[in-house]
Motif scaffolding. Structure first.
Motif, PDB file in Angstrom:
ATOM      1  N   UNK A  19       3.290 -62.655  86.318  1.00  0.00           N
ATOM      2  CA  UNK A  19       3.402 -61.250  86.907  1.00  0.00           C
ATOM      3  C   UNK A  19       2.396 -61.329  88.131  1.00  0.00           C
ATOM      4  N   UNK A  58      -8.559 -64.050  79.393  1.00  0.00           N
ATOM      5  CA  UNK A  58      -9.640 -64.264  78.681  1.00  0.00           C
ATOM      6  C   UNK A  58     -10.420 -65.916  79.013  1.00  0.00           C
ATOM      7  N   UNK A 136     -12.417 -52.548  73.596  1.00  0.00           N
ATOM      8  CA  UNK A 136     -11.381 -53.173  74.586  1.00  0.00           C
ATOM      9  C   UNK A 136     -10.615 -51.834  74.555  1.00  0.00           C
ATOM     10  N   UNK A 138      -6.992 -50.402  76.600  1.00  0.00           N
ATOM     11  CA  UNK A 138      -5.723 -50.301  77.393  1.00  0.00           C
ATOM     12  C   UNK A 138      -5.353 -48.953  78.012  1.00  0.00           C
ATOM     13  N   UNK A 165      -7.280 -52.987  81.264  1.00  0.00           N
ATOM     14  CA  UNK A 165      -7.182 -53.752  79.865  1.00  0.00           C
ATOM     15  C   UNK A 165      -8.274 -54.458  79.836  1.00  0.00           C
TER      16      UNK A 165
ATOM     17  N   UNK B 380      -6.606 -57.743  67.295  1.00  0.00           N
ATOM     18  CA  UNK B 380      -6.888 -57.411  68.862  1.00  0.00           C
ATOM     19  C   UNK B 380      -7.454 -59.008  69.513  1.00  0.00           C
ATOM     20  N   UNK B 384      -4.868 -60.235  72.092  1.00  0.00           N
ATOM     21  CA  UNK B 384      -5.382 -59.848  73.615  1.00  0.00           C
ATOM     22  C   UNK B 384      -5.527 -61.381  74.403  1.00  0.00           C
ATOM     23  N   UNK B 641      -3.778 -43.993  67.722  1.00  0.00           N
ATOM     24  CA  UNK B 641      -3.850 -44.241  68.776  1.00  0.00           C
ATOM     25  C   UNK B 641      -5.266 -45.061  69.094  1.00  0.00           C
ATOM     26  N   UNK B 642      -6.199 -44.635  67.990  1.00  0.00           N
ATOM     27  CA  UNK B 642      -7.465 -45.455  68.223  1.00  0.00           C
ATOM     28  C   UNK B 642      -7.120 -47.120  67.898  1.00  0.00           C
ATOM     29  N   UNK B 645      -4.636 -48.573  71.274  1.00  0.00           N
ATOM     30  CA  UNK B 645      -5.540 -48.475  72.525  1.00  0.00           C
ATOM     31  C   UNK B 645      -6.149 -49.710  72.807  1.00  0.00           C
ATOM     32  N   UNK B 646      -6.722 -50.360  71.656  1.00  0.00           N
ATOM     33  CA  UNK B 646      -7.570 -51.751  71.639  1.00  0.00           C
ATOM     34  C   UNK B 646      -6.345 -52.929  71.688  1.00  0.00           C
ATOM     35  N   UNK B 647      -5.249 -52.760  71.658  1.00  0.00           N
ATOM     36  CA  UNK B 647      -4.359 -53.857  71.897  1.00  0.00           C
ATOM     37  C   UNK B 647      -4.002 -53.891  73.317  1.00  0.00           C
ATOM     38  N   UNK B 648      -3.949 -54.904  73.939  1.00  0.00           N
ATOM     39  CA  UNK B 648      -3.089 -54.931  75.216  1.00  0.00           C
ATOM     40  C   UNK B 648      -1.747 -54.928  74.984  1.00  0.00           C
ATOM     41  N   UNK B 649      -1.038 -53.863  75.531  1.00  0.00           N
ATOM     42  CA  UNK B 649       0.411 -53.729  75.375  1.00  0.00           C
ATOM     43  C   UNK B 649       1.248 -54.094  76.650  1.00  0.00           C
ATOM     44  N   UNK B 650       0.428 -54.446  77.612  1.00  0.00           N
ATOM     45  CA  UNK B 650       1.349 -54.530  78.904  1.00  0.00           C
ATOM     46  C   UNK B 650       1.196 -55.795  79.674  1.00  0.00           C
ATOM     47  N   UNK B 651       0.101 -56.684  79.033  1.00  0.00           N
ATOM     48  CA  UNK B 651       0.211 -58.084  79.781  1.00  0.00           C
ATOM     49  C   UNK B 651       1.376 -58.643  79.928  1.00  0.00           C
TER      50      UNK B 651
END
Lengths: 270, 982
Positions: A19, A58, A136, A138, A165, B380, B384, B641-642, B645-651
């Motif tokens: 990206x 990472x 972590x 996002x 993120x 995670x 991630x 949500x807890x 949020x800790x998972x990258x969902x837009x890489x």
């Protein structure tokens, strides 16, 4: 007119290279994604490029702290053909007047290698520590742009909305003198901001507890810029987390402005 | 002399990790003094000499934020120092990276062992510290613990976790000349997980004089070697051969009986066959059931690849390592499909017991909150660090998951239709091609994983089955192999998962007609492994490839350049035999047709006796508002949500509909939309359906509802109902009747019924099944206790959306919009969340009317493509009222709804209309200007039930026109968000 050439380095845990490269191309540059081993064996040379991108990810698992091993690699690993270190190559690249963008893990690499704030170059004076939440996360954040910053990437912008993120993004300085130098030189081009776009220390608008809400800094020339938020992840208007609520979809993603500024700047100097 | 290095944050900096550990400790030990302090530091042990201080500093310390101490304590300001590190042989990713950093600096190899120390300060006894370490900080299966006081730390010695086996590798012969009892005992003792009939089949194979003659020629004795026996057990395991799904089954129901010859072939493969035949040219399937993952068409230039797996048993023993291995393991399935796919997203679905579980735990069972946190963190790190966005998923809670949690991990990939002129979805192996193993090295980790997971969890379950994945080694591997793929440097690829090399090479060798593996060639983590262990090890991050001899140099050169270890370990042949050598002597020589086709078919019987209580009169709460808040706080409904949020969902930059949507990005999305090719507007849609509660009434309807839930989630965001496909993932309790399992026939009947529904509904919806998985022994047997999971199916749907700019989210958009309910509400509260809140199961399980649903979904898609819809949200757990509340608070707008307008069965009371879980229903909001056009599409199937209002209230009028519910949406949202806000 010379074509602007962007280089996106990947490998060993970097994962935002596609990206990042896409954003460079959309902004008008030619862009190559190159594995770091191709730089280390000499088959790709920084001298062939104008715009160096250190993408998110990472590196080496961030196992010894974010980008810690990368800082070791840049300082110690030698390019097979020239015997020089990557750090030396990057320093020459900067001396030639070229530009560098480091996002997230790339920002962490820039500060840990001492390329930012870059005075003196190579000395680590700031860092990015664990988020205060120890998680972590996002989430999308509002960013206030320092209009007086020399940063060439944020020219003409007063605000941005981008995703963060990361688990290690809390900006810290080695001492107050460094923080003063950054603030006085307007090097903190981006700060986490509240709904009125004023810098904030409130979680989650400031997602990590960064000192003075600092989200991104540049060097004194404005040509080296690192930031925790991901401009390349807002490459399309429908990347916005609430785009379905907008009456009309904008033409492009807000993050594109960073890359367009980079290309514009280079067009002016090449 | 080894170096012992401690690194910690400088005093005065906020120690976030320490604070988080403190929070975890206080949650587990609520009676502790709240004023204890916890500091977290990193400890490294470097095995070697002659390191300069600057090198140590450059590698281990960030001087801006950290202090470092070498061979001396960083501090003695603590009451207890608790050091937690890995036992010998357990993957230590941090240690590996540290060793690599020292290598960059010195060009020398220094083994490094990492640990973490928790410095506790407060009024705590040593036994309290021990309890905290055991219950909160360490898992004794894989980690060691040292607890020291400030005096003892002065004497602390470096802790080196080196594996020293002191074992000379050898091959042993195993006699199968045993009576029945002896065969069964042998199977159990060696964790072979073979039943008597299978053991007898192997015994009679080796007793065959012709077999013995051929073996003698090959240099083998008349007995099987341990290499052969172990290889057969892996290949024949339930995990690899799906014996229950291929069994002959006698199924009885209401005095009728029928014979099912292979559930898999009849219902799963059968559904896809029938759908494809009917689709003709519109068939979207490219490769189904033949490879590691299913492949469907995406664009003219790209295929999509999708697979979902479970990793339940390892996650029960070590939630972090089990789940991490689960996610990076399933990554290798699409990656190992055809000649390899680039990975584009993950999905995760977890089933846990209540994290607040307060009763005593049976032996070997970890508390559900540790399972929850460990699994969450494992996924995670796995997701991630691999740079793969986690875009969709859910968490289901039921205390019957106490014995075995379910950890479903799915991954999709994308592959060009052709790579270097070769179709990417096929594998081509020729005799003479070299067998190459790339990636990690082999150790004792994961030995017997395939057979272990084919058994119930018991107190003696082998701990070697537990391992920890390494996402960075795998990332380097995938970077390398995608490049090698595009250069055409290999012909076929598959992953090493369950069964290790015995499975990967065993399966690939069918394509060429044989193989020869040299078991002394693979690189080992440490010496001393027996040949059978090398063949079976499930050590992670390894792919097996077929490389043509003319390409091997280029392949290996690129591998070295990109810092990946690759080794030639043998040759594919056309001998018809699976042959292994060690020290140049043959140690295994099995005919391929016996290895793959010799397993005796199971014959099982199933009996369906529905055991249901009729619905009681539906309880009506005194305070409907309070009841709604209670329902919104139920674990299966509340916000996740807890975790999300800790998972990258837009890489990867293609995120379009995220898992959290709405005004404040905290509403629960129905499905995900991503754009894997950034130059295109066409997107991929993925969704999941899972409703194990309904199994308490009938698994037939449970399965139909799971499929319908996944499909209606999919259409809600704009997925195309003419371009979809699904995966089935069965997690069952043991369906084979035995002394230990007296109700096996009932559980098998439940399995048969689930398969019948899968066929019926997949065909009715024209949604082909493209791949799947089953995990059949999800039981726990302890002293005097057996816990079986409810029969659970996860249906995962993948498909496309023509233009992502048309996608729709579930949040209300605009005051004044009209609100419609699509579909009919019936008195179907059996096994609903509402009934469960009163401890009722009942019998009125929701049933799916596929024909009307399919028309509705196509109409919805047409409306979405015509931009007629402001929001769409599916009705599932908790029914209409939960969907209304979620849409309202996600959009920051109120609703005024009239229950008189809801299309429902006659005789339903208000409460039943609110909470019925009737399927195939969708809540839609539409701007008034579009209402006419919208209504004309649905021809009466869309009933207008109210409108969006600017006031921040959910107002629902009862059938007799009173105010049934009137609540501030902020208050509803708080109730929904509170339970899992750790």
């Amino acid at each position: 007119m010379t074509q602007i050439k962007a280089l996106v380095i990947t490998g060993f845990g970097t994962n935002c290279e596609m990206e990042m490269s896409h954003a460079c191309r959309r902004a008008g540059a030619l862009s190559d994604v190159v594995h770091i081993s191709d730089v280390l064996n000499g088959s790709t040379r920084l001298t062939d490029y104008h715009f160096l991108n250190l993408a998110g990810g990472f590196l080496d698992g961030d196992d010894l702290g974010s980008a810690q091993v990368e800082s070791v690699r840049l300082k110690y690993a030698r390019i097979q053909t020239s015997g020089r270190t990557l750090f030396e190559e990057i320093r020459d690249f900067i001396d030639r007047g070229m530009i560098i963008l480091g996002v997230c893990n790339g920002f962490q690499a820039l500060v840990k290698t001492g390329l930012l704030p870059g005075n003196p170059m190579g000395k680590r004076r700031v860092s990015l520590s664990f988020n205060d939440s120890a998680k972590f996360e996002d989430r999308w954040v509002r960013l206030a742009v320092d209009l007086q910053s020399p940063c060439i990437f944020t020219r003409g912008l007063d605000r941005l909305f981008l995703p963060v993120r990361h688990g290690e993004g809390k900006f810290v300085c080695d001492n107050n003198g460094t923080l003063e130098e950054i603030n006085n030189g307007h090097l903190a081009a981006l700060k986490y901001a509240d709904e009125s776009y004023a810098p904030t220390m409130e979680y989650p608008a400031n997602p990590n507890g960064a000192v003075d809400a600092i989200a991104g800094i540049c060097d004194a020339t404005g040509r080296i810029f690192g930031l925790m938020p991901h401009p390349e992840a807002f490459n399309h208007p429908a990347n916005h987390p609430a785009w379905t609520r907008l009456k009309e979809l904008p033409k492009k993603g807000e993050g594109m402005a960073i890359f367009e500024n980079a290309v514009e700047f280079l067009k002016g100097i090449i | 002399m080894p170096y012992r290095i401690e690194v910690g944050l400088k005093p005065g900096l906020f120690d976030a990790r320490g604070e988080r550990s403190k929070k975890q400790i206080l949650r587990a030990f609520p009676d502790l003094d709240k004023n204890i302090a916890v500091r977290c530091i990193d400890v490294y042990t470097v095995d070697g000499e002659d390191l300069e201080d600057t090198w140590i500093g450059d590698a281990f310390c960030d001087p801006v934020i950290q202090d470092i101490a070498v061979n001396t304590p960083l501090t003695r300001e603590f009451t207890w120092y608790i050091e937690v590190g890995y036992k010998p042989g357990v993957t230590d990713n941090v240690g590996r990276s540290a060793s690599y950093a020292l290598h960059l600096i010195t060009s020398r190899h220094y083994p490094v062992y990492s640990a973490r120390a928790f410095l506790l300060l407060g009024d705590l006894s040593r036994s309290q510290a021990e309890k905290i370490a055991g219950d909160c900080l360490a898992n004794s299966l894989i980690q060691y613990v040292r607890i020291l006081d400030p005096q003892e730390i002065l004497e602390v010695k470096p802790h080196i976790s080196v594996v020293s086996l002191n074992h000379v590798p050898a091959v042993h012969e195993v006699s199968l000349d045993l009576d029945d009892q002896g065969l069964v005992k042998l199977s159990r003792e060696k964790t072979l997980a073979l039943n008597l009939e299978e053991m007898k089949a192997i015994a009679s194979f080796i007793a065959d004089p012709e077999v013995r003659r051929v073996r003698t020629q090959a240099g083998l004795g008349e007995k099987l070697t341990d290499v052969e026996l172990e290889c057969l057990a892996q290949t024949w395991s339930e995990h690899c051969k799906h014996k229950i799904f291929n069994a002959e089954i006698d199924y009885r129901e209401n005095g009728r009986s029928e014979r099912v010859s292979s559930l898999f072939k009849t219902y799963i493969q059968g559904a896809t066959r029938d759908i494809r035949a009917r689709a003709g040219e519109k068939d979207i399937c490219v490769s189904v059931f033949t490879d590691n993952a299913g492949v469907i068409r995406f664009t003219d230039d790209h295929h999509l690849v999708f697979k979902v797996e479970t990793h339940n048993s390892p996650s029960a023993l070590d939630p972090y390592g089990g789940a991490l291995t689960g996610i990076v393991g399933v990554n290798r399935d699409p990656f190992g499909t055809g000649i390899g796919a680039k990975l584009i997203f993950n999905t995760d679905v977890f089933c846990f017991a209540d994290p607040a579980y307060a009763q005593d735990l049976p032996p070997k069972i970890l508390h559900p909150v540790r399972i929850f946190e460990g699994v969450r963190e494992g996924v995670e790190h796995g997701g991630n660090k691999s740079g793969i966005p986690t875009v969709n998923g859910c968490i289901v809670f039921d205390d019957r998951y106490l014995g075995k949690p379910l950890v479903y991990c799915g991954t999709a990939g994308i592959m060009p239709v052709e790579v270097a002129g070769v179709p990417s979805h096929k594998k081509d192996i020729r005799p003479g091609d070299l067998i190459v193993m790339s990636g990690g090295r082999i150790g004792k980790d994961g030995i017997h994983g395939a057979t272990f997971s084919s058994e119930e969890l018991h107190e003696e379950s082998p701990t070697s089955a537990v391992q920890i994945g390494d996402p960075i080694t795998q990332k380097k591997l995938t970077d390398f192999l995608l490049r090698a793929r595009d250069l055409g440097l290999y012909r076929a690829i598959t992953d090493n998962g369950a069964g290790g090399l015995s499975s990967s090479v065993g399966e690939m060798s069918q394509l060429s007609g044989g193989c020869l593996i040299e078991l002394d060639k693979p690189l080992l983590k440490y010496p001393g492994l027996d040949p059978w262990e090398i063949l079976l090890s499930e050590a992670q991050e390894r792919m097996t490839l077929a490389v043509a001899p003319e390409n091997i140099d280029a392949f290996l050169d690129l591998s070295v350049q990109m810092d990946v270890e690759s080794t030639v370990i043998g040759t594919f042949t056309d001998s018809g035999y699976f042959q292994c050598t060690y020290d140049r002597k043959t140690v295994a020589y099995l005919p391929l047709d016996f290895l793959h086709g010799g397993v005796p078919r199971m014959r099982l019987s199933a009996k369906w006796e529905p055991n249901i209580e009729p619905d009681p009169r539906t309880p009506v709460p005194e305070d409907q508002n309070a009841k709604l808040e209670e329902i919104l706080s139920r674990l299966n409904i509340c916000s996740k949500e807890y975790v999300v949020r800790q998972y990258d969902h837009e890489v990867q930059g293609g995120s379009i509909v995220k898992p959290l949507v709405g005004q404040c990005a905290d509403g629960p999305s129905d499905a995900a939309v991503v754009r894997p090719v950034l130059e295109l507007s066409k997107g991929v849609v993925v969704s999941n359906g899972i409703v194990p509660r309904y199994s308490d009434i009938d698994t037939y309807h449970m399965t139909a509802c799971a499929l319908d839930e996944a499909l209606r989630n999919y259409v809600c965001v704009g997925g195309d109902p003419d371009h979809w496909a699904c995966l089935d993932n069965f997690c069952w309790c043991d369906p084979v009747r035995s002394e230990r399992n007296p109700d096996g026939e009932h559980k098998l009947a439940q399995l048969v019924r689930a398969n019948k529904a899968l066929y019926d509904y997949a065909v009715a919806f024209s949604c082909p099944l493209i791949s799947g998985k089953d995990s059949m022994k999800n039981d726990y047997i302890g002293p005097g206790i057996k816990i079986s999971i409810p029969p659970t199916i996860l249906v995962s749907v993948i498909g496309t959306i023509p233009e992502v700019e048309k996608a729709v989210t579930m949040d209300l958009k605009c005051a004044g919009d009209l609100v419609y309910l699509l579909g009919t509400t019936r008195k179907e509260l059996g096994a609903s969340e509402y009934f469960a809140s009163y401890g009722i199961v009942g019998s009125s399980v929701p049933k799916v009317d596929a024909e009307s649903a399919r028309t509705r979904y196509r109409n919805l898609h047409q409306a979405i493509c015509s931009s007629l819809i402001s929001s769409a949200h599916d009705l599932s757990d908790g029914g209409l009222v939960v969907a209304l509340a979620e849409s309202a608070f996600a959009g920051g707008l109120g609703l005024e709804i009239d229950l008189n307008e809801v299309a429902c069965e006659p005789g339903m009371n208000d409460t039943e209309i609110l909470y019925s879980e009737s399927q195939s229903r969708i809540l839609v909001s539409v701007s008034p200007e579009r209402a006419h056009e919208f209504e004309s599409i649905f021809a009466g199937d869309a009933r207008r039930i109210g409108r969006v209002i600017p006031e921040q209230r959910l107002i629902i009028r009862s059938q007799n026109n009173g105010k049934l519910i009137d609540r501030d949406i902020a208050s509803l949202k708080r109730s929904w968000q509170a339970p899992l806000d750790f």
